[in-house]
Design a protein around this motif. Structure first.
Motif, short mmCIF file in Angstrom:
data_model
loop_
_atom_site.label_atom_id
_atom_site.label_comp_id
_atom_site.label_asym_id
_atom_site.label_seq_id
_atom_site.Cartn_x
_atom_site.Cartn_y
_atom_site.Cartn_z
N LEU A 330 -2.53 -6.29 7.51
CA LEU A 330 -1.59 -5.60 8.38
C LEU A 330 -1.48 -4.11 8.11
O LEU A 330 -0.84 -3.38 8.87
CB LEU A 330 -0.20 -6.23 8.24
CG LEU A 330 -0.09 -7.73 8.49
CD1 LEU A 330 1.33 -8.20 8.21
CD2 LEU A 330 -0.49 -8.08 9.91
N LEU A 331 -2.08 -3.63 7.02
CA LEU A 331 -1.93 -2.23 6.65
C LEU A 331 -2.51 -1.31 7.72
O LEU A 331 -3.54 -1.61 8.33
CB LEU A 331 -2.63 -1.95 5.32
CG LEU A 331 -2.15 -2.72 4.09
CD1 LEU A 331 -2.92 -2.27 2.85
CD2 LEU A 331 -0.65 -2.55 3.86
N THR A 332 -1.83 -0.20 7.95
CA THR A 332 -2.32 0.85 8.83
C THR A 332 -2.02 2.18 8.16
O THR A 332 -1.29 2.23 7.15
CB THR A 332 -1.64 0.81 10.21
OG1 THR A 332 -0.26 1.18 10.06
CG2 THR A 332 -1.73 -0.57 10.85
N PRO A 333 -2.55 3.28 8.68
CA PRO A 333 -2.23 4.57 8.06
C PRO A 333 -0.74 4.86 7.94
O PRO A 333 -0.33 5.66 7.11
CB PRO A 333 -2.93 5.57 8.99
CG PRO A 333 -4.09 4.82 9.52
CD PRO A 333 -3.60 3.41 9.71
N GLY A 334 0.09 4.23 8.77
CA GLY A 334 1.53 4.49 8.69
C GLY A 334 2.35 3.34 8.13
O GLY A 334 3.57 3.39 8.15
N GLU A 412 -11.75 3.31 4.15
CA GLU A 412 -11.19 4.09 3.05
C GLU A 412 -10.90 3.20 1.84
O GLU A 412 -11.14 3.59 0.69
CB GLU A 412 -9.90 4.78 3.51
CG GLU A 412 -10.12 5.92 4.49
CD GLU A 412 -10.84 7.09 3.86
OE1 GLU A 412 -10.70 7.30 2.63
OE2 GLU A 412 -11.56 7.79 4.58
N TYR A 413 -10.36 2.01 2.10
CA TYR A 413 -10.07 1.09 0.99
C TYR A 413 -11.35 0.65 0.29
O TYR A 413 -11.40 0.57 -0.94
CB TYR A 413 -9.31 -0.13 1.51
CG TYR A 413 -7.83 -0.08 1.20
CD1 TYR A 413 -7.26 -0.92 0.26
CD2 TYR A 413 -7.01 0.83 1.84
CE1 TYR A 413 -5.91 -0.87 -0.03
CE2 TYR A 413 -5.66 0.90 1.56
CZ TYR A 413 -5.11 0.05 0.62
OH TYR A 413 -3.77 0.12 0.33
N LYS A 414 -12.39 0.38 1.06
CA LYS A 414 -13.66 -0.02 0.44
C LYS A 414 -14.16 1.08 -0.48
O LYS A 414 -14.52 0.83 -1.64
CB LYS A 414 -14.69 -0.32 1.52
CG LYS A 414 -16.02 -0.82 0.98
CD LYS A 414 -17.17 -0.49 1.90
CE LYS A 414 -17.45 1.01 1.89
NZ LYS A 414 -18.64 1.39 2.67
N ASP A 415 -14.17 2.32 0.00
CA ASP A 415 -14.65 3.43 -0.82
C ASP A 415 -13.79 3.60 -2.07
O ASP A 415 -14.31 3.81 -3.18
CB ASP A 415 -14.65 4.73 0.00
CG ASP A 415 -15.69 4.71 1.11
OD1 ASP A 415 -16.60 3.85 1.06
OD2 ASP A 415 -15.59 5.55 2.03
#
Length: 631
Positions: A330-334, A412-415
């Motif tokens: 469910l995570l998003t940039p905000g 971004e999380y993978k990196d």
């Protein structure tokens, strides 16, 4: 309350966004738009725009955008219904007539709320009567003085089997109503209902508007079978949606000085919530269950990054792990979470009593970002003393990053996770990126080959079009079942909104179903179909969807009209989780292949292919069932 598109468009046509938004954001005209400072972030250069022609706002500093309804939801923490009602009143548009069935259900719910409120007042009075002597002493020992009881509406239920029942019946209540409200228990073997809460300190559970919707009770008897007892699911109380302490926490957040955003904590118990709020920290808790997706969405409506604070014991670590797994897609940039651990294995209530508010605030200010908590959890699962275990960690990190529905954030999380992985062994040559793989091959004297760029063949394009035209059979079956009963989406509703029943081709349809579900507590299937068609859905789509659903065959037992409701819900959720997992694996395999990650790619492909075979072997059957959709 149910709102159709025509009603919402009528409201928006009568209101200029710049007028409504201009009451809270100072705007100036700039060409065909209005510009001002963002209400969501601290900025000195205006990057918040309102376009009356489009009926939209755009905030480039936070990435948020939307219409008047979403603006009120974001800035005033209103629900969808509350925002629509506010704007309808301002626009002078009368609310639509309420469906008779929905009106009857709401009347019943209001009646239950009245009895729950009366019960809360009785519990409060009992705490101060002779029967509540031991409960008062217990609260004093826990450092909760009498002057604080009213703030949290604490009460006591005496040990009599029908004390509350007798009181409310004398006030005009019917025992059946009190059973429906969760105040009484009706014996399965028959007989007269009796009080659910007996010899317990009572913690009223309030909804976001401050109305009593249920209760939690702590047993005074140390030998009681259940130390804490919560009210059951009722018309007035949905455990997976409510959060204890939210009404008070919301007031504390709203009262914060302009420009300051206090943290919003999620803790484990009633007393922990009370301890934090007494220390000036807005806090809430789930009611004896793991934090669910619906509760997470409620939290994000009030804070972009709540802090999860669980006890440091085994149960607390397990609760944190479950929260990570549920929140990740469910995570998003905000929308994210932080994590805080209270020192010394204590809980917030103990820290407040032993060290005071300043110490509690200091400890809870030491937080870790979500990505760090996720990485540490996976790193500490097992010793990393063999190549196989180290490779296993890498595979897990890739798979977890791929479960995030927001593709930019997933990348971004993978990196970030792989950077942390490589930092564990700084002397090792990084091979998780294309450049890293090339360097590693060069070090071994291997000749680097140029990647061959070629477009898709006509056959590949034709196959892609065929796949695009028809969703996976199990995905279609999930969609059909959700249309039959919107409540099946339940705690997964946000994932449905983002994943589209595990199939991108059904994403728009899924979002329409989610919208219907949000607009009304209950919608009959025939009504849902009519509303979807009124919004432009082609009836032929529904007929095709039915045909695709039938192809799922025995793999979709939740479509069996004779199955029990609880069984249907459980089977539907299992199938949905399976397809979401497959989609995450597909993404992880694609990412690993793109990065030339030859360590993670083989096990990821093996797991993906196993899941594909499992799915295909189960629903490759043709069934000539009766149509499940009306035509």
């Amino acid at each position: 309350m149910r709102f159709d598109e025509r009603f919402l468009d009528e409201i928006k046509s009568r209101l200029r966004p710049s007028d409504v938004i201009g009451r809270t954001v100072k705007l100036r005209k700039q060409g065909r738009e209005y510009v001002g400072l963002s209400p969501f972030t601290k900025e000195k250069t205006p990057s918040f725009y309102v376009n009356d022609d489009k009926g939209q706002f755009f905030d480039f500093s936070s990435g948020k955008s939307g219409d008047l309804i979403s603006f009120l939801q974001e800035t005033e923490r209103l629900s969808f219904v509350e925002a629509v009602e506010r704007l309808a009143a301002e626009a002078g548009v009368p609310l639509p007539a309420v469906d008779p069935q929905a009106a009857a259900q709401e009347t019943k719910r209001q009646g239950l709320l009245d009895w729950l409120e009366m019960a809360a007042q009785w519990f409060e009075a009992e705490l101060r009567r002779p029967a509540g002597r031991d409960a008062r002493a217990y609260l004093e020992r826990r450092g909760l003085p009498e002057k604080e009881w009213a703030r949290f509406r604490l009460g006591f239920s005496p040990s009599g089997r029908t004390a509350l029942k007798d009181y409310l019946v004398a006030k005009g209540a019917r025992p059946g109503e009190l059973v429906d409200a969760g105040l009484l228990i009706a014996p399965e073997e028959g007989g007269a209902p009796y009080d659910r809460f007996r010899d317990r300190i009572i913690f009223p559970i309030l909804d976001v508007r401050g109305r009593v919707v249920s209760f939690g009770g702590r047993a005074m008897d140390p030998q009681a079978r259940a130390k804490y007892l919560n009210g059951p699911e009722t018309t007035a109380f949905h455990k997976g949606h409510q959060l204890y302490g939210l009404s008070e926490a919301r007031k504390m957040i709203a009262a914060a000085p302009s420009g300051e955003e206090p943290p919003l904590l999620v803790v484990e118990g009633y007393m922990d919530v009370i301890a934090c709020q007494r220390a000036g920290i807005p806090a809430v808790a789930a009611m004896g269950t793991a934090l669910g997706e619906e509760q997470m969405e409620v939290l994000w409506r009030h804070h972009p990054e709540p802090t999860l604070c669980f006890d440091g014991d085994r149960a607390g670590r397990q609760a944190a792990a479950r929260a990570i797994d549920r929140a990740l897609p469910l995570l998003t940039p905000g929308k994210s979470f932080k994590f805080a651990i209270v020192e010394g294995g204590k809980d917030p209530d103990e820290v407040l009593r032993e060290q005071g508010p300043a110490a509690l605030k200091s400890q809870l200010s030491k937080t870790a970002p979500f990505v760090e908590a996720l990485f540490l959890r996976e790193k500490d699962l097992e010793p990393l003393d063999t190549p196989e275990r180290r490779a296993g960690l890498k595979v897990r990190l890739r798979k977890l990053a791929a479960t995030i529905a927001d593709k930019d954030l997933a990348a971004e999380y993978k990196d970030e996770l792989l950077r942390r992985y490589e930092a564990l062994w700084p002397t090792a040559a990084p091979v998780n990126t294309v450049g890293g793989a090339a360097r590693a091959m060069s070090q071994h004297g291997w000749k680097q080959r140029k990647a061959v760029q070629s477009g898709p063949t006509p056959e590949t394009r034709a196959a892609t079009e065929r796949m695009r035209a028809s969703p996976k059979p199990l995905s279609a079956a999930l969609a059909v079942a959700a249309l039959q009963d919107l409540s099946l989406m339940g705690d997964n509703i946000e994932l449905v909104d983002r994943f589209g029943f595990g199939d991108e081709r059904l994403k728009d349809f899924a979002q329409e179903l989610v919208r219907l579900s949000y607009e009304a507590d209950h919608v009959e299937m025939d009504t849902a179909v009519r509303q979807l068609q009124a919004r432009g859905l082609d009836p032929s789509f529904l007929r095709a969807l039915e045909q695709d659903a039938r192809r799922a065959g025995v793999a979709a037992p939740f479509l069996d009209p004779g199955a029990a409701r609880d069984q249907v819900r459980a089977l539907w959720k299992q199938a949905f989780d399976l397809l979401v997992r497959l989609e995450a694996l597909e993404r992880a395999v694609a990412e690993a292949a793109r990065d030339n990650d030859f360590t993670a790619l083989p096990p990821l492909k093996a797991e993906r292919d196993h899941l594909r075979r499992l799915i295909n072997s189960d629903w490759a059957h043709e069934d000539a069932e009766k149509p499940v959709l009306p035509h």
